[in-house]
Design a protein around this motif. Structure first.
Motif, PDB file in Angstrom:
ATOM      1  N   ALA A 210       0.706  -1.231   0.179  1.00  0.00           N
ATOM      2  CA  ALA A 210      -0.148   0.792   0.026  1.00  0.00           C
ATOM      3  C   ALA A 210       0.894   1.249   0.386  1.00  0.00           C
ATOM      4  N   THR A 211       1.002   2.375  -0.399  1.00  0.00           N
ATOM      5  CA  THR A 211       1.335   3.436  -0.438  1.00  0.00           C
ATOM      6  C   THR A 211       0.503   4.402   0.318  1.00  0.00           C
ATOM      7  N   VAL A 212       1.732   5.105   0.993  1.00  0.00           N
ATOM      8  CA  VAL A 212       1.960   5.699   2.506  1.00  0.00           C
ATOM      9  C   VAL A 212       2.380   6.851   2.160  1.00  0.00           C
ATOM     10  N   ILE A 213       1.719   7.832   2.939  1.00  0.00           N
ATOM     11  CA  ILE A 213       3.103   9.037   3.335  1.00  0.00           C
ATOM     12  C   ILE A 213       3.008   9.251   4.686  1.00  0.00           C
ATOM     13  N   VAL A 214       4.847   9.716   5.375  1.00  0.00           N
ATOM     14  CA  VAL A 214       5.000   9.533   6.933  1.00  0.00           C
ATOM     15  C   VAL A 214       5.738  10.794   6.743  1.00  0.00           C
ATOM     16  N   ASP A 215       4.700  11.395   7.350  1.00  0.00           N
ATOM     17  CA  ASP A 215       4.267  13.024   7.990  1.00  0.00           C
ATOM     18  C   ASP A 215       5.533  13.052   9.563  1.00  0.00           C
ATOM     19  N   ALA A 216       6.595  12.834   9.894  1.00  0.00           N
ATOM     20  CA  ALA A 216       7.517  12.760  11.020  1.00  0.00           C
ATOM     21  C   ALA A 216       6.858  14.267  11.761  1.00  0.00           C
ATOM     22  N   ALA A 217       6.619  15.029  10.701  1.00  0.00           N
ATOM     23  CA  ALA A 217       6.253  16.589  11.622  1.00  0.00           C
ATOM     24  C   ALA A 217       5.419  17.048  11.929  1.00  0.00           C
ATOM     25  N   LEU A 218       4.144  16.231  11.504  1.00  0.00           N
ATOM     26  CA  LEU A 218       2.927  15.589  12.093  1.00  0.00           C
ATOM     27  C   LEU A 218       2.247  14.141  13.109  1.00  0.00           C
ATOM     28  N   GLY A 219       3.859  13.682  12.876  1.00  0.00           N
ATOM     29  CA  GLY A 219       3.585  11.939  13.415  1.00  0.00           C
ATOM     30  C   GLY A 219       2.097  11.429  13.363  1.00  0.00           C
ATOM     31  N   ALA A 220       2.407  11.829  11.908  1.00  0.00           N
ATOM     32  CA  ALA A 220       0.974  10.772  11.061  1.00  0.00           C
ATOM     33  C   ALA A 220       1.779   9.983   9.452  1.00  0.00           C
TER      34      ALA A 220
END
Length: 561
Positions: A210-220
């Motif tokens: 599955a394609t995901v976006i990992v955004d450390a700044a938002l913890g999301a």
């Protein structure tokens, strides 16, 4: 599209297809051996020795915090007690596979019953045992997958042996369902500059590929992102890459207030990366690398050579060297060979050095000689200082050896609460947020069962930081931060608002923290600090500061060229 939340490490962002960690090998069955005890014993010894050698090799390659963890794992693998337990099971007719599995399981239960640091090390045995079993079975050990293309790695957690040698050309980001901001995975992600979100429990349901976006700044972690979300992520990735390629600049707030950004280093060879990433000096140089693998303390000449190499790499810049911090998770027989029930509260840091003052004097002598032979601005500090008397003792001894700038680590609440009196004797203070959090919250930093308490965002910890910052400002004494908290860009702003005058971190975190500082004024950091102090717990402090930051005006255009 849905969003899974966790704790972000840094401010990075990445996107890509998911690849999941392979599951652990199934436990062997307890079937009688057909090879005989001698053959099974030889198989077990060969497999354990091979795994220990592999762990040590990875330690040498990895360096930094990973090396310490992997060296410890290699020692556990070859523990004589484990060998005896394995042999006993083989003598009773078991196969090498069952003997290793059962012996390691029994040892795990023993360590768990002890608790504390040793209790936490029980978890390491799972990884070691799995590697030994894989060797015995002639198969690859469970570990990081290799799908043949860049990927986002999703796992329950990562063993240190896996995290240490991640291929950063392939692993775009890490997402773990377990762990927290001070877990091994989080610490190593900061050290290597890997985009990571840890403690994202719902990530267990993300499908392979599955394609995901990992955004450390938002913890999301965003699953099934839209085309617009992917485009926005790509734009942020490109902007960050451009920033990282630009020549590094000194740490400075949007109003021009300087906040020097320094590096935490574990050995002289780490200096080149720190310089390349724009470190303005060294805020914490750990000297343990010279001592931990030695039967006896290194000589003055051996130490002087290593310290000189480090100081030469930084020219006329500030280099803060921490005296040997042994004890607790770093026991040394030539300093303290007594069996302590709770070593984190025992003879460690400056306490152990005072008990073996010749070791301390040799280290000061070697540092003074290296200082005289180089251009660097050498500062020295004592670890684990609890009292004003200890401060006076160390600073007097350091000055007796000709060292001009002497300070202390603030890691114990008692020292923070008396910071004004401590700083009356010391030239500076450096706050170690990892241990300060541990002792404030009565939560062993190495124990996974209380990891949720080990969060430097807790207002109780921040209030102690404020005590030190206020004392430093009143006395005109520098107050640095050298714990993991300084590598969190959002928390770095709060720490400056609480009075920190410099921040020291793993070199990979410098760029994110530099960018965060450039976007805020000193008054704004103080507003953020007030928001954090007003919260009741770590989670609310973090969310309150994130919300307050979002409401502040942007100064980015004023500070970029």
């Amino acid at each position: 599209m849905s969003t899974i939340t966790g704790v972000g490490i840094g401010r990075g962002i990445a996107r890509g297809p998911v690849a999941r960690m392979s599951e652990a090998l199934p436990a062997p069955e307890n079937t009688p051996s057909t090879l005989g005890a001698d053959a099974e014993r030889a198989r077990a010894r060969e497999a354990v020795a091979a795994v220990a050698a592999e762990l040590q090799q990875r330690a040498e390659t990895a360096g930094g915090s990973a090396a310490e963890v992997l060296d410890a794992q290699a020692m556990i693998a070859e523990d004589p007690t484990l060998e005896e337990e394995t042999d006993a099971r083989i003598d009773d007719g078991a196969t090498a596979e069952w003997a290793v599995h059962d012996a390691f399981s029994g040892f795990q239960e023993t360590l768990r019953s002890v608790g504390g640091y040793l209790g936490e090390r029980a978890a390491d045995l799972d990884d070691i045992a799995g590697r030994v079993l894989a060797r015995l079975r002639g198969v690859s050990a469970p570990g990081v997958p290799d799908p043949g293309h860049p990927f986002v790695l999703v796992a329950r957690d990562l063993a240190p042996a896996d995290t240490a040698l991640l291929d950063l050309d392939q692993v775009l980001a890490l997402v773990t369902t377990d762990g927290g901001p001070t877990s091994h995975t989080a610490i190593l992600a900061r050290e290597k500059g890997i985009v990571a979100v840890v403690g994202a429990a719902d990530a267990a349901g993300i499908a392979e590929g599955a394609t995901v976006i990992v955004d450390a700044a938002l913890g999301a972690v965003t699953t099934d992102p839209t085309d617009d979300e992917l485009a926005a992520a790509d734009a942020r990735i490109a902007a960050r890459a451009a920033d990282d390629d630009a020549p590094p600049s000194p740490g400075v707030l949007a109003d021009g207030t300087a906040v020097p950004l320094l590096a935490n280093l574990g050995k002289p060879a780490d200096a080149d990366e720190a310089v390349a990433r724009g470190a303005e000096g060294v805020g914490l140089f750990r000297t343990e690398f010279l001592f931990l693998s030695a039967e006896t303390a290194p000589t003055v000449d051996e130490q002087r050579e290593a310290y000189t190499q480090l100081l030469q790499a930084f020219g006329g810049k500030k280099v803060v060297v921490r005296m040997l911090d042994a004890g607790a998770d770093k026991p040394l027989a030539f300093l303290n060979d007594s069996d302590e029930e709770n070593p984190a509260l025992g003879l460690r840091g400056l306490r152990s050095l005072r008990a073996a003052e010749a070791v301390l004097r040799d280290q000061l002598t070697a540092l003074a000689a290296a200082d005289a032979a180089t251009e660097a601005d050498l500062w020295v500090m004592a670890p684990m200082v609890a009292t004003v008397e200890e401060t006076a003792y160390f600073t007097a001894l350091a000055r007796e050896h000709g060292l001009k700038t002497t300070g202390v680590m603030i890691e114990i609440p008692a020292a923070a609460l008396l910071a004004d009196r401590v700083l009356a004797h010391a030239d500076f203070a450096s706050i170690g947020t990892n241990d300060l959090t541990q002792y404030t919250m009565a939560a062993d930093r190495m124990l996974g069962s209380v990891a949720s308490y080990q969060d430097p965002w807790h207002p109780a910890v921040l209030r102690l930081v404020a005590e030190v910052g206020t004392a430093g400002a009143a006395l005109g004494k520098p107050v640095g931060i050298c714990g993991e908290a300084a590598a969190d860009p959002l928390l770095a702003l709060v720490l400056v608002g609480l009075g920190a005058t410099s921040l020291s971190m793993a070199p990979a975190a410098l760029s994110d923290v530099r960018r965060a500082l450039s976007e805020r004024t000193l008054d704004e950091t103080r507003q953020l600090a007030e928001a954090a102090l007003a919260a009741d717990d770590a989670a609310h402090a973090r969310s309150a500061v994130a919300a307050a930051t979002a409401s502040l005006p942007s100064h980015q255009k004023e500070t970029t060229s």
